[in-house]
Design an enzyme around this catalytic site. Structure first.
Site, PDB file in Angstrom:
ATOM      1  CB  CYS A 125      -0.915   0.016   1.225  1.00  0.00           C
ATOM      2  SG  CYS A 125      -2.021  -1.402   1.329  1.00  0.00           S
ATOM      3  NE  ARG A 153      -8.130  -2.617   1.484  1.00  0.00           N
ATOM      4  CZ  ARG A 153      -9.272  -3.213   1.753  1.00  0.00           C
ATOM      5  NH1 ARG A 153     -10.403  -2.706   1.268  1.00  0.00           N
ATOM      6  NH2 ARG A 153      -9.301  -4.306   2.489  1.00  0.00           N
ATOM      7  CG  LEU A 154      -2.071  -4.679  -3.197  1.00  0.00           C
ATOM      8  CD1 LEU A 154      -2.591  -4.600  -4.628  1.00  0.00           C
ATOM      9  CD2 LEU A 154      -0.599  -5.077  -3.197  1.00  0.00           C
ATOM     10  CG  ASN A 201       2.976  -0.464   3.056  1.00  0.00           C
ATOM     11  OD1 ASN A 201       2.437  -1.536   2.802  1.00  0.00           O
ATOM     12  ND2 ASN A 201       4.156  -0.118   2.558  1.00  0.00           N
ATOM     13  N   GLY A 202       1.429  -2.385   5.919  1.00  0.00           N
ATOM     14  CA  GLY A 202       2.084  -3.425   6.693  1.00  0.00           C
ATOM     15  C   GLY A 202       1.320  -4.726   6.779  1.00  0.00           C
ATOM     16  CD  GLU A 203      -0.062  -8.271   5.264  1.00  0.00           C
ATOM     17  OE1 GLU A 203      -0.680  -8.878   6.171  1.00  0.00           O
ATOM     18  OE2 GLU A 203      -0.618  -7.796   4.259  1.00  0.00           O
ATOM     19  CG  ASP A 216      -2.985  -6.909   8.834  1.00  0.00           C
ATOM     20  OD1 ASP A 216      -3.744  -6.411   7.994  1.00  0.00           O
ATOM     21  OD2 ASP A 216      -1.755  -6.986   8.657  1.00  0.00           O
ATOM     22  CG  LEU A 238       9.874 -13.230  -6.837  1.00  0.00           C
ATOM     23  CD1 LEU A 238      10.608 -11.907  -6.660  1.00  0.00           C
ATOM     24  CD2 LEU A 238       9.336 -13.342  -8.267  1.00  0.00           C
ATOM     25  CB  ILE A 264      13.263 -13.513 -14.756  1.00  0.00           C
ATOM     26  CG1 ILE A 264      13.331 -12.731 -16.075  1.00  0.00           C
ATOM     27  CG2 ILE A 264      14.173 -12.888 -13.689  1.00  0.00           C
ATOM     28  CD1 ILE A 264      12.718 -11.344 -16.008  1.00  0.00           C
ATOM     29  CB  THR A 302      24.853  -3.900  -5.803  1.00  0.00           C
ATOM     30  OG1 THR A 302      26.260  -3.766  -5.759  1.00  0.00           O
ATOM     31  CG2 THR A 302      24.454  -5.321  -5.480  1.00  0.00           C
ATOM     32  NE  ARG A 326      26.637  -4.002 -12.440  1.00  0.00           N
ATOM     33  CZ  ARG A 326      27.907  -4.328 -12.207  1.00  0.00           C
ATOM     34  NH1 ARG A 326      28.195  -5.338 -11.380  1.00  0.00           N
ATOM     35  NH2 ARG A 326      28.875  -3.658 -12.804  1.00  0.00           N
ATOM     36  N   GLY A 341      13.615 -14.181  -1.156  1.00  0.00           N
ATOM     37  CA  GLY A 341      14.696 -14.728  -0.344  1.00  0.00           C
ATOM     38  C   GLY A 341      15.698 -13.718   0.170  1.00  0.00           C
TER      39      GLY A 341
END
Length: 526
Positions: free
Chosen positions: A2, A46-47, A70-72, A94, A226, A253, A303, A306, A330
């Site tokens: 969000c 909002r998402l 914006n959080g979980e 939440d 991913l 990808i 970094t 890229r 990850g």
């Protein structure tokens, strides 16, 4: 993801606020709301991830107070159950628990949260604004001051361009109150070193990471993964595959001609029986997406840029071709367990100090990359290696166990999942490959070659010398800096410098951030 924004002044102009706020609507395309608290403006894009109905729309209100977040918040149902004795909740979101928590505990609430979050609270009783950010900085937040000295908070730097002279990242693990930033949690600080033996440490790593993955599978929207084919993302996917009844959806990808990781990602996907999708990118897409990537990131770090090209393009494909809303990734494993360059750490103390430094700065680099590449495509990032309980434990482990004396980097993490059939040995014990290299060595080469065409040697020298802060040192870094300055003029101090190996260590004084220039890269790129 969000997007949140707060202009903390009763004289804030709504048209100026909206001009900045609209720039991040892709973070929250489902709905938008802006309210005037009487002392300033709060906005929310909002998402919908948890509590998908309209009752979950923010800002949430409790009496005269408001919050945007914006959080979980993990384990929120237990907190909600306790708070329900005094408060009536309207949604399944939440984040609705935040105002009741604040009314019960004040700013002490932030240290209570098991969450990745950024929030702005308007305390209607006190007539003041409070803001806070999670201890790692997984959720973004920036701030600046207008000409009258009023503070403005926003999810991204681009929201604040033109509204303030100096934009800075909100420090992770801090809250803002009464004009001051106060640390409520330094996640890298170790009060007591943990001297558990090797097998105990690996057992706890296994259990805590598994719990971190499991709690991040909870969503009312669809979840994907991913999968690069490297150790970190493969472990996240393998753990999730064991927890899920149905095959998980994984995405990888690469460049069509030399993507190292595509073959390993497919091998891991076949082993865990995921529903796997391969996405290919072309040299033309790499170059044509570069300016977009630098703008969405708000950085000039080599970094980060890229590694973001491939991540941005895979997330773009997921957004366009699927109905997935949440992605597990990850990130953060390297900073905890070591990377190729930390093999050069002179001793355990130096390893630990480097780990602490990197954890402190992550929000400007890898964590920023994951957030922006995913959120700009209207998706939410979740980072199991950033689980607070997991990070606190690994940081506290005796660094003599973490430093690479095993002839294999990240030995503790690999050994922790050696039993249980999580991954084939070829993946579990495979050498680390840099993400930007692993999607195709040629991708980095294309970027370097493109930069070479932009400047003569004389132009590179004169243009680089015009920068006194974090001066570009290659044509590639100059290209990125000039694109950055186009969109974020004079805001280079948002980033502390280039994400590079520690040049003070023997073997690490290199002129390129890619691990492939290190003497110990070996078979990583095969």
């Amino acid at each position: 993801m969000c997007s949140i924004m707060g202009y903390c002044s009763r004289s804030a102009a709504i048209d100026i606020f909206m001009e900045g706020f609209r720039k991040t609507i892709s973070r929250g395309p489902d709905d938008s709301r802006v309210i005037d608290t009487g002392e300033g403006i709060l906005g929310f894009h909002r998402l919908s991830i948890m509590g998908l109905t309209s009752t979950g729309m923010q800002p949430f209100q409790c009496g005269k107070s408001y919050v945007v977040c914006n959080g979980e918040i993990y384990g929120f149902k237990k907190l909600k159950e306790e708070l329900s004795k005094k408060y009536t909740f309207q949604s399944d979101s939440d984040c609705e628990i935040l105002l009741p928590l604040y009314q019960e505990y004040g700013v002490d609430m932030f240290a209570m949260l098991d969450a990745e979050f950024a929030c702005i609270i308007y305390d209607g009783e006190a007539g003041e604004f409070i803001a806070a950010r999670d201890p790692i900085g997984i959720r973004p937040l920036y701030y600046g001051y207008d000409k009258e000295g009023a503070v403005i908070f926003a999810s991204e730097a681009k929201n604040l361009v033109g509204l303030t002279d100096k934009i800075m990242p909100f420090p992770p693990g801090h809250y803002y109150k009464g004009g001051q930033f106060i640390c409520y949690c330094d996640i890298s600080k170790v009060d007591t070193v943990c001297y558990d033996d090797l097998e105990t440490v690996c057992g706890k790593i296994h259990d805590k990471l598994s719990a971190g993955v499991e709690k991040r599978l909870v969503a009312d929207a669809k979840v994907g993964f991913l999968l690069s084919g490297g150790l970190d993302s493969s472990l996240v996917c393998a753990i999730a595959a064991k927890k899920n009844r149905k095959p998980i959806k994984t995405f990888a990808i690469g460049m069509s001609e030399d993507a190292i990781d595509l073959k390993y990602a497919k091998q891991a996907a076949d082993y865990i029986k995921s529903d796997h999708t391969e996405i290919y990118m072309t040299p033309e897409e790499v170059i044509s997406s570069l300016e977009t990537v630098v703008y969405l990131l708000g950085t000039y770090d080599i970094t980060t840029i890229r590694a973001s090209v491939g991540m941005y393009l895979v997330c773009k494909a997921i957004h366009e071709q699927t109905d997935i809303r949440v992605l597990l990734t990850g990130e953060i494993s390297d900073e905890l367990f070591g990377y190729k360059y930390t093999d050069f750490a002179p001793d355990a103390k130096a390893f630990q100090e480097e780990s602490q430094k990197r954890i402190h700065e992550l929000h400007m680099y890898d964590v920023l990359r994951a957030d922006r590449c995913i959120s700009v495509n209207s998706l939410e990032a979740r980072v199991p290696f950033g689980d607070l309980d997991f990070v606190k434990y690994v940081m506290a482990v005796d660094p003599k166990l973490k430093i690479n004396t095993y002839g294999k980097g990240k030995y503790l993490l690999r050994h922790a999942f050696e039993r249980g059939g999580y991954l084939p040995d070829e993946i579990l014990w495979r050498e680390k490959a840099a993400f930007s290299d692993a999607v195709g060595h040629s991708m980095v080469d294309y970027l370097k070659e493109y930069a070479e065409t932009k400047y003569t040697d004389a132009e590179f020298k004169s243009r680089s010398e015009s920068y006194s802060y974090v001066r570009p040192f290659t044509k590639e870094s100059l290209l990125y800096r000039e694109i950055f300055e186009k969109y974020y003029p004079g805001q280079a101090e948002m980033v502390t410098g280039f994400w590079m190996p520690n040049k003070e260590w023997e073997g690490c004084d290199v002129d390129d951030p890619s691990a492939r220039v290190l003497s110990n890269y070996g078979d990583s790129g095969k």
